[in-house]
Design a protein around this motif. Sequence first.
Motif, PDB file in Angstrom:
ATOM      1  N   HIS A 117     -21.608 -40.326 -11.515  1.00 35.58           N
ATOM      2  CA  HIS A 117     -20.516 -40.193 -12.479  1.00 35.58           C
ATOM      3  C   HIS A 117     -20.711 -38.920 -13.287  1.00 35.58           C
ATOM      4  CE1 HIS A 117     -19.237 -44.317 -11.793  1.00 35.58           C
ATOM      5  NE2 HIS A 117     -20.509 -44.657 -11.877  1.00 35.58           N
ATOM      6  N   LYS A 118     -19.623 -38.175 -13.459  1.00 36.53           N
ATOM      7  CA  LYS A 118     -19.645 -37.001 -14.320  1.00 36.53           C
ATOM      8  C   LYS A 118     -18.317 -36.936 -15.057  1.00 36.53           C
ATOM      9  CE  LYS A 118     -20.104 -32.026 -14.527  1.00 36.53           C
ATOM     10  NZ  LYS A 118     -20.246 -30.777 -13.798  1.00 36.53           N
ATOM     11  N   VAL A 119     -18.396 -36.762 -16.356  1.00 32.30           N
ATOM     12  CA  VAL A 119     -17.199 -36.654 -17.188  1.00 32.30           C
ATOM     13  C   VAL A 119     -17.186 -35.268 -17.801  1.00 32.30           C
ATOM     14  CG1 VAL A 119     -15.980 -37.548 -19.198  1.00 32.30           C
ATOM     15  CG2 VAL A 119     -17.167 -39.115 -17.660  1.00 32.30           C
ATOM     16  N   GLY A 120     -16.029 -34.606 -17.701  1.00 34.46           N
ATOM     17  CA  GLY A 120     -15.888 -33.252 -18.224  1.00 34.46           C
ATOM     18  C   GLY A 120     -15.009 -33.203 -19.460  1.00 34.46           C
ATOM     19  N   ALA A 121     -14.257 -32.131 -19.568  1.00 33.63           N
ATOM     20  CA  ALA A 121     -13.404 -31.880 -20.742  1.00 33.63           C
ATOM     21  C   ALA A 121     -12.239 -32.865 -20.805  1.00 33.63           C
ATOM     22  CB  ALA A 121     -12.876 -30.447 -20.696  1.00 33.63           C
ATOM     23  N   TYR A 122     -11.687 -33.011 -21.983  1.00 39.22           N
ATOM     24  CA  TYR A 122     -10.559 -33.910 -22.223  1.00 39.22           C
ATOM     25  C   TYR A 122      -9.251 -33.150 -22.051  1.00 39.22           C
ATOM     26  CZ  TYR A 122      -7.525 -37.238 -24.640  1.00 39.22           C
ATOM     27  OH  TYR A 122      -6.525 -38.112 -24.960  1.00 39.22           O
ATOM     28  N   ASN A 123      -8.305 -33.741 -21.326  1.00 34.89           N
ATOM     29  CA  ASN A 123      -6.977 -33.167 -21.154  1.00 34.89           C
ATOM     30  C   ASN A 123      -6.033 -33.927 -22.079  1.00 34.89           C
ATOM     31  OD1 ASN A 123      -4.164 -33.091 -19.979  1.00 34.89           O
ATOM     32  ND2 ASN A 123      -5.174 -31.569 -18.674  1.00 34.89           N
ATOM     33  N   ALA A 124      -5.680 -33.317 -23.204  1.00 31.56           N
ATOM     34  CA  ALA A 124      -4.854 -33.988 -24.210  1.00 31.56           C
ATOM     35  C   ALA A 124      -3.454 -34.283 -23.692  1.00 31.56           C
ATOM     36  CB  ALA A 124      -4.780 -33.135 -25.476  1.00 31.56           C
ATOM     37  N   ALA A 125      -2.948 -33.438 -22.811  1.00 32.17           N
ATOM     38  CA  ALA A 125      -1.585 -33.632 -22.312  1.00 32.17           C
ATOM     39  C   ALA A 125      -1.441 -34.945 -21.568  1.00 32.17           C
ATOM     40  CB  ALA A 125      -1.203 -32.468 -21.399  1.00 32.17           C
ATOM     41  N   SER A 126      -2.419 -35.288 -20.742  1.00 29.32           N
ATOM     42  CA  SER A 126      -2.321 -36.521 -19.970  1.00 29.32           C
ATOM     43  C   SER A 126      -3.184 -37.643 -20.546  1.00 29.32           C
ATOM     44  CB  SER A 126      -2.735 -36.275 -18.524  1.00 29.32           C
ATOM     45  OG  SER A 126      -4.088 -35.853 -18.475  1.00 29.32           O
ATOM     46  N   GLY A 127      -4.042 -37.312 -21.493  1.00 25.34           N
ATOM     47  CA  GLY A 127      -4.877 -38.336 -22.102  1.00 25.34           C
ATOM     48  C   GLY A 127      -6.042 -38.769 -21.230  1.00 25.34           C
ATOM     49  N   HIS A 128      -6.452 -37.926 -20.293  1.00 29.36           N
ATOM     50  CA  HIS A 128      -7.573 -38.239 -19.404  1.00 29.36           C
ATOM     51  C   HIS A 128      -8.651 -37.168 -19.501  1.00 29.36           C
ATOM     52  CE1 HIS A 128      -5.567 -41.502 -17.309  1.00 29.36           C
ATOM     53  NE2 HIS A 128      -4.499 -40.742 -17.170  1.00 29.36           N
ATOM     54  N   TYR A 129      -9.883 -37.593 -19.264  1.00 24.84           N
ATOM     55  CA  TYR A 129     -10.985 -36.650 -19.098  1.00 24.84           C
ATOM     56  C   TYR A 129     -11.023 -36.223 -17.637  1.00 24.84           C
ATOM     57  CZ  TYR A 129     -12.899 -37.877 -23.653  1.00 24.84           C
ATOM     58  OH  TYR A 129     -13.083 -38.054 -24.988  1.00 24.84           O
ATOM     59  N   TYR A 130     -11.413 -34.983 -17.380  1.00 25.33           N
ATOM     60  CA  TYR A 130     -11.680 -34.577 -16.011  1.00 25.33           C
ATOM     61  C   TYR A 130     -12.967 -35.278 -15.614  1.00 25.33           C
ATOM     62  CZ  TYR A 130      -8.311 -30.969 -17.182  1.00 25.33           C
ATOM     63  OH  TYR A 130      -7.178 -30.305 -17.591  1.00 25.33           O
ATOM     64  N   GLU A 131     -12.975 -35.932 -14.482  1.00 21.43           N
ATOM     65  CA  GLU A 131     -14.153 -36.705 -14.106  1.00 21.43           C
ATOM     66  C   GLU A 131     -14.306 -36.793 -12.592  1.00 21.43           C
ATOM     67  OE1 GLU A 131     -13.469 -41.260 -14.144  1.00 21.43           O
ATOM     68  OE2 GLU A 131     -12.343 -40.476 -15.851  1.00 21.43           O
ATOM     69  N   THR A 132     -15.523 -37.082 -12.190  1.00 20.94           N
ATOM     70  CA  THR A 132     -15.845 -37.294 -10.786  1.00 20.94           C
ATOM     71  C   THR A 132     -16.675 -38.564 -10.684  1.00 20.94           C
ATOM     72  OG1 THR A 132     -15.905 -34.924 -10.360  1.00 20.94           O
ATOM     73  CG2 THR A 132     -16.999 -36.341  -8.753  1.00 20.94           C
ATOM     74  N   ASN A 133     -16.307 -39.429  -9.766  1.00 22.48           N
ATOM     75  CA  ASN A 133     -17.044 -40.652  -9.485  1.00 22.48           C
ATOM     76  C   ASN A 133     -17.255 -40.730  -7.984  1.00 22.48           C
ATOM     77  OD1 ASN A 133     -16.837 -41.837 -12.263  1.00 22.48           O
ATOM     78  ND2 ASN A 133     -14.680 -41.680 -11.754  1.00 22.48           N
ATOM     79  N   ILE A 134     -18.497 -40.862  -7.544  1.00 20.50           N
ATOM     80  CA  ILE A 134     -18.811 -40.957  -6.118  1.00 20.50           C
ATOM     81  C   ILE A 134     -19.558 -42.258  -5.878  1.00 20.50           C
ATOM     82  CG2 ILE A 134     -20.052 -39.907  -4.187  1.00 20.50           C
ATOM     83  CD1 ILE A 134     -19.786 -37.203  -5.627  1.00 20.50           C
ATOM     84  N   PHE A 135     -19.113 -43.004  -4.880  1.00 16.86           N
ATOM     85  CA  PHE A 135     -19.765 -44.247  -4.470  1.00 16.86           C
ATOM     86  C   PHE A 135     -20.017 -44.158  -2.969  1.00 16.86           C
ATOM     87  CE2 PHE A 135     -16.937 -45.039  -8.010  1.00 16.86           C
ATOM     88  CZ  PHE A 135     -17.744 -45.739  -8.901  1.00 16.86           C
ATOM     89  N   ILE A 136     -21.267 -43.945  -2.577  1.00 13.49           N
ATOM     90  CA  ILE A 136     -21.588 -43.817  -1.153  1.00 13.49           C
ATOM     91  C   ILE A 136     -22.796 -44.692  -0.812  1.00 13.49           C
ATOM     92  CG2 ILE A 136     -20.576 -41.546  -0.744  1.00 13.49           C
ATOM     93  CD1 ILE A 136     -23.266 -40.259  -1.228  1.00 13.49           C
TER      94      ILE A 136
END
Length: 158
Positions: free
Chosen positions: A136-155
């Motif tokens: 899991h990695k969480v990046g900057a916040y996008n105020a326009a959409s209300g989401h953080y840029y993020e990556t989740n990998i399940f392998i």
Amino acid sequence: MKKTFLLISFSVILISFAESCTKSSYSSTDETTGIVNTTKLWSGYSTGYFIGDTVLAGDTTHIAWAKYYYHVINDSSFAVQKVNNLLISILGMPLAYKSTNATTHMELFDSTIAGTSLLTKLEYYSNTGNMNYEYHKVGAYNAASGHYYETNIFIHTP
């Protein structure tokens, strides 16, 4: 006579105990055995939000929104690398040995990513050789959409 026997008995026990404490032939277990330097096939999925230019309803200014993605991962080959002692690296992410569950034969390696409470972990099942990796990695916040840029990998390995 009785005191002498007790004194000798106590001395023998004390010497035996001291002798056992000074032995240096004990070996420490390396929990990375079976995990590292073996190329395995991995499958699973990756999901999250990345910088995109998706237009959402009501978007009149065309702001770069956080765009959702889902990606299936099939038959990716790579090996877990040993960094040192009980520290390993998978896809460039360092993970430290955390614990062993004697019942399930599962060894846990994990790392907390700075700035988040999300946990990245590798579970290794020593009785089968299978592994599960969760990143899991969480990046900057996008105020326009209300989401953080993020990556989740399940392998996992088969």
